[in-house]
Enzyme design. Structure first.
Site, PDB file in Angstrom:
ATOM      1  N   GLY A  73     -13.368   1.115 -10.249  1.00 16.90           N
ATOM      2  CA  GLY A  73     -12.950   2.236 -11.081  1.00 16.90           C
ATOM      3  C   GLY A  73     -11.487   2.568 -10.879  1.00 16.90           C
ATOM      4  O   GLY A  73     -10.746   1.868 -10.189  1.00 16.90           O
ATOM      5  N   GLU A  74     -11.060   3.691 -11.510  1.00 13.92           N
ATOM      6  CA  GLU A  74      -9.659   4.118 -11.476  1.00 13.92           C
ATOM      7  C   GLU A  74      -9.299   4.657 -10.088  1.00 13.92           C
ATOM      8  O   GLU A  74     -10.155   5.210  -9.392  1.00 13.92           O
ATOM      9  CB  GLU A  74      -9.490   5.218 -12.533  1.00 13.92           C
ATOM     10  CG  GLU A  74      -8.065   5.550 -12.886  1.00 13.92           C
ATOM     11  CD  GLU A  74      -8.004   6.614 -13.999  1.00 13.92           C
ATOM     12  OE1 GLU A  74      -9.005   7.302 -14.233  1.00 13.92           O
ATOM     13  OE2 GLU A  74      -6.931   6.718 -14.610  1.00 13.92           O
ATOM     14  N   GLU A  97      -7.242   5.632   2.376  1.00  9.18           N
ATOM     15  CA  GLU A  97      -5.882   5.546   2.947  1.00  9.18           C
ATOM     16  C   GLU A  97      -4.923   5.076   1.850  1.00  9.18           C
ATOM     17  O   GLU A  97      -5.288   4.206   1.030  1.00  9.18           O
ATOM     18  CB  GLU A  97      -5.917   4.530   4.090  1.00  9.18           C
ATOM     19  CG  GLU A  97      -4.607   4.208   4.730  1.00  9.18           C
ATOM     20  CD  GLU A  97      -4.749   3.087   5.758  1.00  9.18           C
ATOM     21  OE1 GLU A  97      -5.873   2.553   5.952  1.00  9.18           O
ATOM     22  OE2 GLU A  97      -3.725   2.742   6.366  1.00  9.18           O
ATOM     23  N   GLU A 139       1.874   2.047   0.035  1.00  7.89           N
ATOM     24  CA  GLU A 139       2.802   2.162  -1.110  1.00  7.89           C
ATOM     25  C   GLU A 139       3.639   0.916  -1.345  1.00  7.89           C
ATOM     26  O   GLU A 139       4.663   0.971  -2.010  1.00  7.89           O
ATOM     27  CB  GLU A 139       3.673   3.407  -0.895  1.00  7.89           C
ATOM     28  CG  GLU A 139       2.774   4.647  -0.753  1.00  7.89           C
ATOM     29  CD  GLU A 139       3.534   5.967  -0.728  1.00  7.89           C
ATOM     30  OE1 GLU A 139       3.814   6.450   0.379  1.00  7.89           O
ATOM     31  OE2 GLU A 139       3.843   6.485  -1.814  1.00  7.89           O
ATOM     32  N   GLU A 189       0.473  -4.364  -4.679  1.00  9.34           N
ATOM     33  CA  GLU A 189      -0.521  -5.432  -4.478  1.00  9.34           C
ATOM     34  C   GLU A 189       0.191  -6.763  -4.193  1.00  9.34           C
ATOM     35  O   GLU A 189       1.283  -7.027  -4.735  1.00  9.34           O
ATOM     36  CB  GLU A 189      -1.389  -5.592  -5.732  1.00  9.34           C
ATOM     37  CG  GLU A 189      -2.219  -4.385  -6.082  1.00  9.34           C
ATOM     38  CD  GLU A 189      -2.929  -4.531  -7.435  1.00  9.34           C
ATOM     39  OE1 GLU A 189      -3.612  -3.584  -7.836  1.00  9.34           O
ATOM     40  OE2 GLU A 189      -2.804  -5.611  -8.064  1.00  9.34           O
ATOM     41  N   ASP A 227     -15.105 -10.260  -2.916  1.00  6.94           N
ATOM     42  CA  ASP A 227     -14.187 -10.200  -4.074  1.00  6.94           C
ATOM     43  C   ASP A 227     -12.735 -10.310  -3.629  1.00  6.94           C
ATOM     44  O   ASP A 227     -11.862  -9.566  -4.096  1.00  6.94           O
ATOM     45  CB  ASP A 227     -14.420  -8.889  -4.842  1.00  6.94           C
ATOM     46  CG  ASP A 227     -13.728  -8.902  -6.204  1.00  6.94           C
ATOM     47  OD1 ASP A 227     -13.437  -7.815  -6.739  1.00  6.94           O
ATOM     48  OD2 ASP A 227     -13.442 -10.009  -6.706  1.00  6.94           O
ATOM     49  N   LYS A 229      -9.129 -11.345  -3.570  1.00  6.44           N
ATOM     50  CA  LYS A 229      -8.133 -11.875  -4.519  1.00  6.44           C
ATOM     51  C   LYS A 229      -6.841 -11.114  -4.262  1.00  6.44           C
ATOM     52  O   LYS A 229      -6.870 -10.042  -3.631  1.00  6.44           O
ATOM     53  CB  LYS A 229      -8.618 -11.698  -5.957  1.00  6.44           C
ATOM     54  CG  LYS A 229      -9.058 -10.302  -6.331  1.00  6.44           C
ATOM     55  CD  LYS A 229      -9.727 -10.285  -7.692  1.00  6.44           C
ATOM     56  CE  LYS A 229     -10.277  -8.912  -8.020  1.00  6.44           C
ATOM     57  NZ  LYS A 229     -10.973  -8.896  -9.333  1.00  6.44           N
ATOM     58  N   GLU A 232      -5.156  -9.144  -5.839  1.00 10.91           N
ATOM     59  CA  GLU A 232      -5.168  -7.730  -6.266  1.00 10.91           C
ATOM     60  C   GLU A 232      -5.794  -6.828  -5.217  1.00 10.91           C
ATOM     61  O   GLU A 232      -5.551  -5.622  -5.192  1.00 10.91           O
ATOM     62  CB  GLU A 232      -5.957  -7.572  -7.580  1.00 10.91           C
ATOM     63  CG  GLU A 232      -5.364  -8.300  -8.778  1.00 10.91           C
ATOM     64  CD  GLU A 232      -5.875  -9.739  -8.925  1.00 10.91           C
ATOM     65  OE1 GLU A 232      -6.067 -10.182 -10.060  1.00 10.91           O
ATOM     66  OE2 GLU A 232      -6.063 -10.419  -7.887  1.00 10.91           O
ATOM     67  N   ASN A 233      -6.650  -7.411  -4.364  1.00 13.17           N
ATOM     68  CA  ASN A 233      -7.336  -6.601  -3.340  1.00 13.17           C
ATOM     69  C   ASN A 233      -6.666  -6.677  -1.982  1.00 13.17           C
ATOM     70  O   ASN A 233      -7.234  -6.234  -0.991  1.00 13.17           O
ATOM     71  CB  ASN A 233      -8.797  -7.075  -3.203  1.00 13.17           C
ATOM     72  CG  ASN A 233      -9.631  -6.698  -4.407  1.00 13.17           C
ATOM     73  OD1 ASN A 233      -9.256  -5.788  -5.147  1.00 13.17           O
ATOM     74  ND2 ASN A 233     -10.720  -7.395  -4.639  1.00 13.17           N
ATOM     75  N   ASP A 246     -11.281  -2.720  -1.498  1.00 13.00           N
ATOM     76  CA  ASP A 246     -12.342  -3.071  -2.455  1.00 13.00           C
ATOM     77  C   ASP A 246     -13.370  -4.025  -1.864  1.00 13.00           C
ATOM     78  O   ASP A 246     -13.767  -5.003  -2.485  1.00 13.00           O
ATOM     79  CB  ASP A 246     -11.728  -3.733  -3.697  1.00 13.00           C
ATOM     80  CG  ASP A 246     -11.594  -2.712  -4.815  1.00 13.00           C
ATOM     81  OD1 ASP A 246     -10.868  -2.966  -5.778  1.00 13.00           O
ATOM     82  OD2 ASP A 246     -12.222  -1.652  -4.687  1.00 13.00           O
ATOM     83  N   THR A 264     -11.546 -14.185 -15.278  1.00 11.20           N
ATOM     84  CA  THR A 264     -11.232 -15.555 -14.843  1.00 11.20           C
ATOM     85  C   THR A 264     -11.724 -15.736 -13.421  1.00 11.20           C
ATOM     86  O   THR A 264     -11.327 -14.996 -12.539  1.00 11.20           O
ATOM     87  CB  THR A 264      -9.696 -15.754 -14.888  1.00 11.20           C
ATOM     88  OG1 THR A 264      -9.252 -15.320 -16.157  1.00 11.20           O
ATOM     89  CG2 THR A 264      -9.340 -17.200 -14.643  1.00 11.20           C
TER      90      THR A 264
HETATM   91  C1  LIG Z   1      -6.889   2.046  -2.196  1.00 12.87           C
HETATM   92  C2  LIG Z   1      -5.404   2.201  -2.215  1.00 12.87           C
HETATM   93  N1  LIG Z   1      -4.685   2.685  -1.169  1.00 12.87           N
HETATM   94  N2  LIG Z   1      -3.367   2.691  -1.510  1.00 12.87           N
HETATM   95  C3  LIG Z   1      -3.246   2.189  -2.760  1.00 12.87           C
HETATM   96  N3  LIG Z   1      -2.074   2.012  -3.398  1.00 12.87           N
HETATM   97  C4  LIG Z   1      -4.527   1.872  -3.238  1.00 12.87           C
HETATM   98  C5  LIG Z   1      -4.880   1.308  -4.537  1.00 12.87           C
HETATM   99  C6  LIG Z   1      -5.938   0.498  -4.839  1.00 12.87           C
HETATM  100  C7  LIG Z   1      -5.969   0.118  -6.191  1.00 12.87           C
HETATM  101  C8  LIG Z   1      -4.954   0.609  -6.918  1.00 12.87           C
HETATM  102  S1  LIG Z   1      -3.944   1.543  -5.932  1.00 12.87           S
END
Ligand SMILES: Cc1n[nH]c(N)c1-c1cccs1
Length: 330
Positions: free
Chosen positions: A30-31, A101, A104, A107, A146, A148, A150-151, A167, A186
Site C-alpha cells: 500500500g501507500e 522507521e 531518506e 530506493e 519479495d 527486489k 525497490e525493497n 516490505d 514483471t
Molecule cells: C518504509 C520506509 N522507511 N523509509 C522510507 N523512505 C520508506 C518507504 C518505503 C516505501 C516507500 S518510502
C-alpha cells in the site's frame, strides 16, 4: 488532506499520535506517507494497508486479518540495523497502519538508475549488508519472498551507505488478486519455482537467495539478467531455464569470484542454491576492510568506542589509573 469538517479521515488511534503528510512512495502492500509523531515530531514512514486486499468477496476474513496481525507482531520483534524497524501498528476494521522507521536515501532501484552501476567494491559492501540482513530474517524463521531493488532502501545519498530491507514477511498474506499482481508484474526477480508452481509451492528461504543474486547482477552490470526485451525467449522461460550470461562487454571489469557467487545463487534447482551462511562464507565476501566499513555503518557506536579491549587489558588500565591517582594524592 482534510475533509470539509476538518476531519483527516484517519482513525483517532492514529491521528492522536501522528500527523500524516506527503506520500513517500508505494510499498508492496500500500501507500507510504511521511508521518510526524505528535509531541516529539520524530519522523516515520507510515504504511497504509487497505484490508480489502485481505478480503474475499468484500468480506474481510477475520482469521486472515488476525493472522496478518500475528505476522506484524513477529515483525515488530525483529531488530537489526539493516532491517526497517516497526515503531507502531494501528489496526482498524478497514485499514492497517504500520508506522515504520524512516530512511531518506531513497530506493536502491532509483540509485542504480542514477549511477548506471556500482563499482565492485561498493556493490560488495552493500550486498554484504543485504546478505547479513536476510540471514538474520531466515534465522528468525522469516522468508522475505519479495526481494527486489525497490525493497532495499538507502539510509543516505552516499554511495557507501547503510541499507535497510523493507516490505518483508507480509507478502504471503496478500490475496489471490495480489498474487495475480505478483504474476501480472514483471517477474524479473522471481525464482523459477514460483513460476513453476504458480505461487502455490512451499516457498523456501532459497527464493530469497535467487532474488538477491539477481539484485547483485544488476548492481554490478546496470542491467537485469532476465528481461522481457529478449526476442528469442520469453521471460518465464529465461528464468525457469536459468538462461542468463555474463557477456565480456559488460562484465570485463568484474572479478571471476563475484561471477562465481552469482552463479551459485542463481541456480534453478532451489535445493542446490547457496544458503545465506554459504553466501557469507563465499570467497568474494572474505574482505576484512569491506566488513569493517559495513560494520561501522551498522554499529556506529562500536566504531566511536575504538577497538574492543579485552577484559584483562581493561583491568590493567583501571589498575594503572588508580595507581596514578594514589601518586597524585601523596
Ligand atoms: C518504509 C520506509 N522507511 N523509509 C522510507 N523512505 C520508506 C518507504 C518505503 C516505501 C516507500 S518510502
Amino acid at each position: 488532506d482534510l475533509t470539509a469538517n476538518g476531519d483527516s479521515g484517519l482513525p483517532a488511534e492514529l491521528s492522536e499520535k501522528y500527523t500524516l503528510t506527503r506520500t513517500l512512495g508505494k510499498g508492496a502492500c500500500g501507500e507510504v506517507k511521511l508521518a510526524f509523531a505528535k509531541g516529539s515530531c520524530d519522523k516515520f514512514a507510515c504504511k497504509l494497508i487497505s484490508k480489502k486486499k485481505f478480503s474475499v468477496g468484500g468480506r474481510t476474513q477475520m482469521n486472515l486479518s488476525s493472522q496478518v496481525m500475528g505476522e506484524v507482531k513477529i515483525l515488530k520483534a525483529l531488530k537489526h540495523p539493516c532491517i526497517i524497524g516497526i515503531e507502531d501498528v494501528i489496526d482498524t476494521p478497514d485499514m492497517l497502519y504500520i508506522v515504520l522507521e524512516l530512511v531518506e536515501g531513497g530506493e536502491l532501484f532509483d540509485k542504480i538508475i542514477s549511477i548506471d552501476k556500482y563499482s565492485e567494491e561498493t556493490a560488495k559492501m552493500l550486498f554484504y549488508q543485504m546478505a547479513v540482513a536476510i540471514k538474520y530474517l531466515h534465522d528468525q524463521g522469516i522468508t522475505h519472498r519479495d526481494l527486489k531493488p525497490e525493497n532495499i532502501l538507502l539510509a543516505s545519498d552516499e554511495l557507501e551507505t547503510l541499507i535497510k530491507v523493507t516490505d518483508f514477511g507480509l507478502s504471503k498474506f496478500v490475496d489471490a488478486g495480489s498474487m495475480m499482481k505478483t504474476f501480472c508484474g514483471t517477474p524479473s526477480y522471481l525464482a523459477p519455482e514460483i513460476l513453476l508452481t504458480a505461487g502455490s509451492g512451499a516457498y523456501t528461504k532459497a527464493i530469497d537467495c535467487w532474488s538477491l543474486g539477481v539484485i547483485l547482477f544488476i548492481m554490478l552490470s546496470g542491467y537485469p539478467p532476465f528481461s522481457d526485451e529478449r526476442k528469442d525467449m520469453d521471460l518465464p522461460k529465461q528464468i525457469i531455464g536459468g538462461h542468463y550470461s555474463f557477456p565480456q562487454q559488460y562484465w570485463e571489469d568484474v572479478s571471476e569470484t563475484a561471477i562465481d557467487l552469482m552463479k551459485k545463487m542463481m541456480v534453478v534447482d532451489p535445493t542446490k542454491r547457496l544458503t545465506f551462511d554459504q553466501v557469507l562464507a563465499h570467497p568474494w565476501l572474505q574482505d576484512e576492510a569491506m566488513k569493517e566499513k559495513a560494520n561501522n555503518l551498522m554499529y556506529p557506536e562500536a566504531e566511536s568506542m575504538g577497538p574492543p579491549v579485552a577484559p584483562a587489558a581493561k583491568r590493567k588500565i583501571s589498575d594503572a589509573a588508580s595507581e596514578a591517582e594514589k601518586k597524585r594524592k601523596t
